[in-house]
Write an enzyme that holds these catalytic residues in place. Structure first.
Site, PDB file in Angstrom:
ATOM      1  N   CYS A 388      39.427  46.262  32.968  1.00 54.97           N
ATOM      2  CA  CYS A 388      40.697  45.547  33.148  1.00 54.97           C
ATOM      3  C   CYS A 388      41.863  46.439  32.722  1.00 54.97           C
ATOM      4  O   CYS A 388      41.907  46.904  31.580  1.00 54.97           O
ATOM      5  CB  CYS A 388      40.684  44.264  32.336  1.00 54.97           C
ATOM      6  SG  CYS A 388      42.298  43.458  32.209  1.00 54.97           S
ATOM      7  N   CYS A 391      43.716  45.244  29.633  1.00 58.43           N
ATOM      8  CA  CYS A 391      42.996  45.568  28.400  1.00 58.43           C
ATOM      9  C   CYS A 391      43.190  47.036  28.042  1.00 58.43           C
ATOM     10  O   CYS A 391      43.415  47.388  26.882  1.00 58.43           O
ATOM     11  CB  CYS A 391      41.509  45.259  28.557  1.00 58.43           C
ATOM     12  SG  CYS A 391      41.126  43.523  28.890  1.00 58.43           S
TER      13      CYS A 391
END
Length: 468
Positions: A388, A391
């Site tokens: 991600c 993230c």
């Protein structure tokens, strides 16, 4: 840290780039103090108008530890128009894909004015300064002084300042962090456990602080610098890793005017324009970084082979341009450059948040933590997926937070919640999207979900302090 802006002493028309280039010989650097404000609808405002718009720098919101003017006064920042916030930079990148570096530089300076700065490394990035100078627009330059640069690099800084009549804005690493690293692991620990930790302290964190004072930055990234990791660098993009002045994902724009330019063409340009260059280049150095981590390359070797030569050939990034690394190569660049690839729904990528101060929780571990009603210590846990990009963007902030909380009585953890763990995380841990951050109080069975999209260290620390 000194700040300088360059601007021409005569009025520069905004109607044509070529008209500015035609008068570029009349350009000279102004003194620190007042900036020329570029009005979107009426062109360049006069001096009286400019002075009426300035305000003391301490009258606005404090920009802690970032690139900000140290002069007595500066132009009040313009309100960012909604249409600018909504601009599609992917489309702009496609439109500029075949544009010249000069045209790309001009567009960047035109759009962001005093809220953009050139990142100067002391190597061939001097080409960026020359392009900015040729546009006839005001521009800013900053550089990261790691404390380990070659003497020749410092001499180049001085020569560039004199040549262009500017002051480079220097950013330095935190003295306490450097002291802790050196006292704990010595001056040359990177030869043993990889360069990432040292680069994070001396380069990435100072850069993060610098960019928090900007809305855009300009880099010298080229696709041919490192084909394994930079082959897909666009000429302009929303920065996927760092945050800008407004905070949050999408608050910083990254310009790469020479992304499509070959290294030999850059050098032909530098020779033609007769600008200062680092004398190390004549000694076989091509890509220049810190003195202990840079050496000359032999004929036929790629330029990045002179950087961190003791490590895997694919791990030639310090972390400043992590967002441009291709997914399949990310495994080589996490932790100390020895990332372990793990499977997920879409691809094989390396794990993130790798530091001794972040505890990796297994499924039984997070289940036990969630069941406890009387915990001995409160916990902060991020539910994440390593692939991600959001993230990845908060990795540095979360690692910094874990370092700050070490020994404070608050445990910091991570739980990989993608793949087969996703349904459990959604039903039992309130996972909505990645990343989700949970605080498990000391005397409560229910975790508290972090509600904000701001994932900088200060915001996360305020959340923790309000609950512990």
């Amino acid at each position: 840290m000194a700040l300088a802006f360059t601007s021409s002493s005569s009025t520069v028309s905004s109607s044509s780039l070529f008209s500015r280039l035609g008068s570029s010989t009349d350009i000279k650097a102004s003194q620190i103090g007042y900036l020329r404000n570029l009005d979107r609808s009426h062109g360049v405002v006069n001096l009286t108008q400019r002075q009426s718009m300035v305000k003391p720098i301490n009258a606005g919101p404090q920009r802690k530890d970032s690139i900000v003017p140290l002069a007595a006064t500066t132009v009040a920042p313009e309100v960012v128009e909604e249409k600018e916030k909504e601009e599609n930079f992917d489309e702009l990148a496609r439109n500029l894909e075949n544009a010249s570096p000069l045209e790309i530089m001009d567009k960047a300076l035109e759009k962001f004015g005093a809220d953009i700065a050139i990142a100067f490394s002391g190597a061939e990035d001097v080409a960026l300064i020359e392009y900015a100078h040729l546009t006839g627009r005001p521009y800013r330059v900053f550089s990261l002084d790691t404390g380990r640069l070659n003497p020749e690099t410092y001499r180049l800084f001085n020569a560039v300042e004199k040549h262009y009549g500017i002051h480079i804005e220097y950013m330095f690493p935190d003295a306490v962090e450097v002291q802790a690293l050196v006292r704990t692991k010595g001056l040359f620990s990177f030869y043993e456990d990889g360069h990432q930790e040292c680069c994070r302290v001396r380069k990435v964190r100072p850069l993060r602080r610098a960019l928090k004072g900007l809305r855009a930055w300009i880099t010298g990234q080229r696709k041919d610098q490192s084909p394994g990791t930079r082959s897909e660098v666009p000429v302009v993009q929303v920065d996927p890793v760092f945050e800008g002045l407004d905070g949050g994902v999408g608050s910083l724009v990254k310009w790469n005017p020479v992304a499509n330019v070959k290294g030999n063409d850059i050098w032909n340009f530098l020779r033609t324009m007769n600008v200062p260059v680092n004398s190390l280049h004549s000694q076989g150095y091509v890509s220049i970084g810190c003195e202990p981590c840079t050496r000359p390359v032999l004929p036929g070797q790629h330029e990045r082979e002179g950087r961190w030569w003791w490590e895997d050939a694919k791990a030639k990034e310090c972390g400043l341009h992590k967002g441009n690394i291709k997914q399949e190569d990310a495994a080589n660049l996490n932790g100390n450059g020895n990332g372990v690839a793990q499977a997920n729904d879409d691809a094989t990528v390396a794990d993130i948040f790798n530091t001794q101060n972040v505890v990796s929780l297994s499924r039984p571990g997070i289940e036990n933590l969630a069941k406890l009603e009387n915990r001995q210590e409160p916990w902060l846990v991020v539910l994440y997926a390593p692939w991600c990009r959001f993230c990845q963007a908060m990795e540095e902030s979360y690692v910094d937070l874990a370092d700050k909380l070490a020994g404070s009585g608050v445990k910091v953890g991570k739980f990989r919640a993608d793949g087969e763990q996703k349904e459990y995380a959604k039903s039992e841990l309130e996972l909505g999207s990645f990343p989700t951050i949970l605080f498990f109080p000391k005397h409560s069975s229910r975790p508290i979900k972090y509600p904000s999209e701001r994932r900088d260290v200060d915001s996360l620390m305020a959340f923790v302090n309000a609950l512990r």
